[in-house]
Design a protein around this motif. Structure first.
Motif, PDB file in Angstrom:
ATOM      1  N   GLU A 164      42.825  48.485  39.417  1.00  0.00           N
ATOM      2  CA  GLU A 164      43.903  47.610  39.872  1.00  0.00           C
ATOM      3  C   GLU A 164      44.359  46.676  38.755  1.00  0.00           C
ATOM      4  OE1 GLU A 164      42.819  45.438  43.349  1.00  0.00           O
ATOM      5  OE2 GLU A 164      42.574  47.213  44.601  1.00  0.00           O
ATOM      6  N   GLY A 165      45.618  46.278  38.826  1.00  0.00           N
ATOM      7  CA  GLY A 165      46.166  45.299  37.891  1.00  0.00           C
ATOM      8  C   GLY A 165      46.664  45.893  36.594  1.00  0.00           C
ATOM      9  N   THR A 166      46.835  47.210  36.538  1.00  0.00           N
ATOM     10  CA  THR A 166      47.239  47.827  35.271  1.00  0.00           C
ATOM     11  C   THR A 166      48.619  47.360  34.805  1.00  0.00           C
ATOM     12  OG1 THR A 166      48.072  49.759  36.473  1.00  0.00           O
ATOM     13  CG2 THR A 166      45.813  49.866  35.652  1.00  0.00           C
ATOM     14  N   LYS A 167      49.432  46.845  35.748  1.00  0.00           N
ATOM     15  CA  LYS A 167      50.754  46.314  35.361  1.00  0.00           C
ATOM     16  C   LYS A 167      50.614  45.090  34.454  1.00  0.00           C
ATOM     17  CE  LYS A 167      51.099  43.497  39.563  1.00  0.00           C
ATOM     18  NZ  LYS A 167      50.698  42.258  38.900  1.00  0.00           N
ATOM     19  N   ASN A 168      49.428  44.467  34.449  1.00  0.00           N
ATOM     20  CA  ASN A 168      49.197  43.300  33.593  1.00  0.00           C
ATOM     21  C   ASN A 168      48.968  43.687  32.136  1.00  0.00           C
ATOM     22  OD1 ASN A 168      49.307  41.293  35.655  1.00  0.00           O
ATOM     23  ND2 ASN A 168      47.256  41.888  36.315  1.00  0.00           N
ATOM     24  N   LYS A 187      52.507  47.222  27.405  1.00  0.00           N
ATOM     25  CA  LYS A 187      52.694  48.608  26.976  1.00  0.00           C
ATOM     26  C   LYS A 187      52.924  48.718  25.470  1.00  0.00           C
ATOM     27  CE  LYS A 187      54.169  50.455  31.405  1.00  0.00           C
ATOM     28  NZ  LYS A 187      55.156  51.272  32.151  1.00  0.00           N
ATOM     29  N   ALA A 215      48.707  52.297  30.968  1.00  0.00           N
ATOM     30  CA  ALA A 215      49.763  51.689  30.154  1.00  0.00           C
ATOM     31  C   ALA A 215      49.979  52.453  28.853  1.00  0.00           C
ATOM     32  CB  ALA A 215      49.405  50.230  29.842  1.00  0.00           C
ATOM     33  N   GLU A 219      45.636  38.855  34.951  1.00  0.00           N
ATOM     34  CA  GLU A 219      46.900  38.447  34.343  1.00  0.00           C
ATOM     35  C   GLU A 219      46.670  37.975  32.912  1.00  0.00           C
ATOM     36  OE1 GLU A 219      48.815  35.556  36.756  1.00  0.00           O
ATOM     37  OE2 GLU A 219      49.058  36.897  38.474  1.00  0.00           O
TER      38      GLU A 219
END
Length: 249
Positions: free
Chosen positions: A27-31, A34, A60, A177
């Motif tokens: 979870e939280g890979t959007k943090n 890239k 990412a 984050e």
């Protein structure tokens, strides 16, 4: 940077994990950024944590260059792999060289992985950490990414027999984050905040873990959740005994 070793190693690890039926929660890979440099800072509960942290960065499209003790690079088997994946050896007697190598990589847009506790936490809670990760992030003008890994200690950790082929073990990887420390900050306070965020992630992973220890297996559960892992105080005393033993060698 040419990558001949890292992609095949990742593919082999994923294949092995599928064969073992490891159950990943990531979870939280959007943090995870890239592009650009970043310092990934994770807790440390097993000898496999660097693999699991790498999986956390994989969605990412990032490859993590970990800072690891020099002895791992001296090994005939792991050494060529570590060098081929462009990880960074840390000689505790000459730490400046590894620090400068990490800064160069960060400024070149790489992700550097750091286990700020330095050694595996026997208590499975986050130990005290030093300000090195904060200083690297500030010197390179890159973010820090706190991360938590949990479950790998059931496969291979300090003071326990390896059980690498245990099947269907849940593995939790949580990406926090980003933090953006800057020049002029109180590095000690930022380090305290980093540790607090890591602890929050670790405790979330522990409390939401889908399995509880069976009778006789409570060793992998932290004491504060009713497990028989050493308390942080007991673990610190054990680490100090290890240091004394090494000094006597």
């Amino acid at each position: 940077m040419t990558e001949f070793v890292y992609p095949p190693v990742i593919a082999a690890a994923k294949t092995l994990f599928r064969l073992l039926g490891l159950k990943f929660r990531i979870e939280g890979t959007k943090n995870f950024p890239k592009t650009g440099g970043a310092v990934l800072v994770s807790n440390h509960v097993s000898y496999l944590d660097f693999i699991f942290c790498g999986l956390g960065a994989n969605p990412a499209g990032r490859l993590v260059r970990f800072m690891a003790k020099k002895e791992v690079f001296d090994n005939k088997i792991s050494g060529p792999l570590m060098r081929g994946m462009h990880h960074i050896p840390v000689d505790r007697e000459a730490g400046a060289a590894s620090y400068m190598a990490a800064l160069k990589a960060l400024k070149g847009g790489e992700v550097i992985g750091v286990f700020a506790e330095a050694t595996i936490s026997r208590s499975f809670t986050v130990k005290d950490i030093k300000s090195g990760a904060v200083r690297m992030a500030v010197a390179s003008n890159v973010p820090m990414i706190p991360m938590a890994v949990w479950g790998g200690q059931r496969l291979w950790t300090k003071g326990r027999p390896r059980n690498l082929f245990q099947r269907k073990i849940p593995i939790t990887i949580l990406v926090g984050e980003p933090m953006y420390p800057k020049r002029g900050d109180d590095y000690d306070k930022v380090t305290e905040e980093l540790r607090a965020r890591m602890s929050e992630l670790v405790e979330k992973a522990q409390r939401e873990y889908p399995e509880t220890p069976k009778a006789g297996e409570t060793w992998w559960q932290p004491a504060y959740l009713g497990g028989t892992a050493p308390t942080p105080e007991e673990a610190a005393a054990m680490d100090e005994q290890d240091k004394e033993s090494r000094r006597g060698d």
